[in-house]
Enzyme design. Sequence first.
Site, PDB file in Angstrom:
ATOM      1  CE1 TYR A  70     -11.571  11.926 -14.205  1.00  0.00           C
ATOM      2  CE2 TYR A  70     -10.713  14.131 -13.939  1.00  0.00           C
ATOM      3  CZ  TYR A  70     -10.537  12.778 -13.863  1.00  0.00           C
ATOM      4  OH  TYR A  70      -9.354  12.267 -13.422  1.00  0.00           O
ATOM      5  CG  ASP A 119      -1.871   1.131   1.244  1.00  0.00           C
ATOM      6  OD1 ASP A 119      -1.842   1.949   0.302  1.00  0.00           O
ATOM      7  OD2 ASP A 119      -2.661   1.221   2.212  1.00  0.00           O
ATOM      8  CB  ALA A 145      -5.959   5.161 -10.471  1.00  0.00           C
TER       9      ALA A 145
HETATM   10  P1  NAI Z   1      -4.693   2.201 -13.376  1.00  0.00           P
HETATM   11  O1  NAI Z   1      -5.845   1.689 -12.604  1.00  0.00           O
HETATM   12  O2  NAI Z   1      -4.379   1.590 -14.688  1.00  0.00           O
HETATM   13  O3  NAI Z   1      -3.351   2.133 -12.466  1.00  0.00           O
HETATM   14  C1  NAI Z   1      -3.350   2.445 -11.114  1.00  0.00           C
HETATM   15  C2  NAI Z   1      -2.043   2.037 -10.463  1.00  0.00           C
HETATM   16  O4  NAI Z   1      -2.090   2.393  -9.077  1.00  0.00           O
HETATM   17  C3  NAI Z   1      -1.738   0.533 -10.503  1.00  0.00           C
HETATM   18  O5  NAI Z   1      -0.355   0.355 -10.700  1.00  0.00           O
HETATM   19  C4  NAI Z   1      -2.115   0.057  -9.097  1.00  0.00           C
HETATM   20  O6  NAI Z   1      -1.413  -1.096  -8.640  1.00  0.00           O
HETATM   21  C5  NAI Z   1      -1.688   1.280  -8.290  1.00  0.00           C
HETATM   22  N1  NAI Z   1      -2.331   1.379  -6.978  1.00  0.00           N
HETATM   23  C6  NAI Z   1      -3.646   1.560  -6.700  1.00  0.00           C
HETATM   24  N2  NAI Z   1      -3.812   1.629  -5.356  1.00  0.00           N
HETATM   25  C7  NAI Z   1      -2.595   1.515  -4.797  1.00  0.00           C
HETATM   26  C8  NAI Z   1      -2.107   1.519  -3.464  1.00  0.00           C
HETATM   27  N3  NAI Z   1      -2.915   1.705  -2.421  1.00  0.00           N
HETATM   28  N4  NAI Z   1      -0.782   1.341  -3.263  1.00  0.00           N
HETATM   29  C9  NAI Z   1       0.073   1.136  -4.306  1.00  0.00           C
HETATM   30  N5  NAI Z   1      -0.326   1.160  -5.594  1.00  0.00           N
HETATM   31  C10 NAI Z   1      -1.635   1.336  -5.829  1.00  0.00           C
HETATM   32  O7  NAI Z   1      -4.959   3.776 -13.501  1.00  0.00           O
HETATM   33  P2  NAI Z   1      -4.613   4.886 -14.581  1.00  0.00           P
HETATM   34  O8  NAI Z   1      -5.836   5.171 -15.374  1.00  0.00           O
HETATM   35  O9  NAI Z   1      -3.334   4.635 -15.275  1.00  0.00           O
HETATM   36  O10 NAI Z   1      -4.443   6.144 -13.623  1.00  0.00           O
HETATM   37  C11 NAI Z   1      -3.197   6.645 -13.193  1.00  0.00           C
HETATM   38  C12 NAI Z   1      -3.328   8.156 -13.003  1.00  0.00           C
HETATM   39  O11 NAI Z   1      -3.618   8.753 -14.271  1.00  0.00           O
HETATM   40  C13 NAI Z   1      -4.480   8.555 -12.065  1.00  0.00           C
HETATM   41  O12 NAI Z   1      -4.078   9.659 -11.300  1.00  0.00           O
HETATM   42  C14 NAI Z   1      -5.571   8.963 -13.033  1.00  0.00           C
HETATM   43  O13 NAI Z   1      -6.482   9.869 -12.482  1.00  0.00           O
HETATM   44  C15 NAI Z   1      -4.735   9.613 -14.139  1.00  0.00           C
HETATM   45  N6  NAI Z   1      -5.400   9.779 -15.432  1.00  0.00           N
HETATM   46  C16 NAI Z   1      -6.117   8.763 -16.019  1.00  0.00           C
HETATM   47  C17 NAI Z   1      -6.759   8.978 -17.228  1.00  0.00           C
HETATM   48  C18 NAI Z   1      -7.543   7.889 -17.900  1.00  0.00           C
HETATM   49  O14 NAI Z   1      -8.290   8.210 -18.837  1.00  0.00           O
HETATM   50  N7  NAI Z   1      -7.395   6.666 -17.530  1.00  0.00           N
HETATM   51  C19 NAI Z   1      -6.675  10.273 -17.933  1.00  0.00           C
HETATM   52  C20 NAI Z   1      -5.825  11.229 -17.288  1.00  0.00           C
HETATM   53  C21 NAI Z   1      -5.237  10.990 -16.063  1.00  0.00           C
END
Ligand code: NAI
Length: 386
Positions: A233, A110, A139
Amino acid sequence: MVISPKVRGFICTTAHPDGCREHVRRQIGYVKQKGAFESPKKVLVVGCSSGFGLATRIAAAFGGGAATLGVMFEKPASEKRTATAGYYNTAAFEAEAAEAGLYAKTINGDAFSPAVKEEAIRLIKEDLGQVDMVVYSLAAPRRTMPDGTVYTSVLKTVGEPFTNKNLDLRTGEITQVTIPPAAPEEVEATVKVMGGEDWMDWMTALSAAGVLAKGAVTVAYSYIGPSLTYPIYYQGSIGMAKNHLFKTSQEITKQFADDGIKAYISVNKALVTQSSAAIPIVPLYISILYKVMKEKGLHEGCIEQMDRLFREKLSGSPVVDEEGRIRLDDYELREDVQAAVMEAWDNISSENIAQYTDLEGYWEDFYRIFGFKFDNVDYTRDIPLV
Ligand code: NAI
């Protein structure tokens, strides 16, 4: 076990190790084929196992030759269940990195906890000395505080309810959805989880331990999108958290100015990831956006975005907008793109969905997150889970 996808609503409860490896390999291939670039050489990626974080790690390692330390929260396989996709992705990434002679270690725990921060500091001290880049790409649905308090983030509006079209991912039909407003405590909790407090905690802990190199850069990811999705959003509960994240970037730069640390928000494009699939209205917007951007030759996935982050936005002095933010949503928000998206949005119904959306592309991306739908992977192979 022969592993097949089991989709429940907006998640898939199985993942395919060979497919995840193929997904990682293709992303590595993309970056390598574009050639090397100058980038930080010792990179910590918090949230490294899927979506933007994984793509950042791949780009830093295989484009910039960086040693990477990752933090993720993933489950290994058990006798009955496959591991999570992020777990398989990371195993694949580490194997590819080892083959390429690149340092790669990952902490599975975590990221919000002090223990994981301490473990990261220990590994940096032992193996890398210092890091010159920190990527914050979490995320998370919830955050547990050291005293046991749990904050849960919500995807709701702030103020008024908001009704609009929605894609029902189960039936493929266009429905109406009404998103209720968040209670003040829910907004506060969402800011606790997805805002910048924990990013600042990471930077403070790393700096205090002396493992942040002078002049290091740190980046966290955000989203703005078109006015159509503002209520859910940009101006919704998640938007409040992202606003806090942005303010935190300014605070980090100020607080660590003596060491020349610079913090940036990179505003990325809307993409199918495990997180975005959970947001109402957004999947419909994404499937229209994909169609428009593919037709215009502007479509990008996570790896194209993160490759561009290093190659175009972070090499030399960072390219930022008037508020100091990196904009990787530049193509998405182009006037012609948004005009076409809005026209489609106004006209779309269950009857003409194929005409206006790239639903196939949406689902392809969705399945590929979990390692499915790669034409060169043998999905009939019997795979031992543990
Ligand atoms: P994702 O769900 O693909 O990846 C999330 C990552 O966070 C994973 O590696 C997961 O293991 C890790 N994680 C989650 N909880 C955790 C914890 N408690 N401790 C350690 N690791 C943890 O998400 P995504 O979409 O790549 O999002 C990443 C960032 O990008 C976020 O801040 C999101 O808001 C932002 N974002 C996403 C967009 C989208 O369209 N998907 C667009 C623009 C920004």
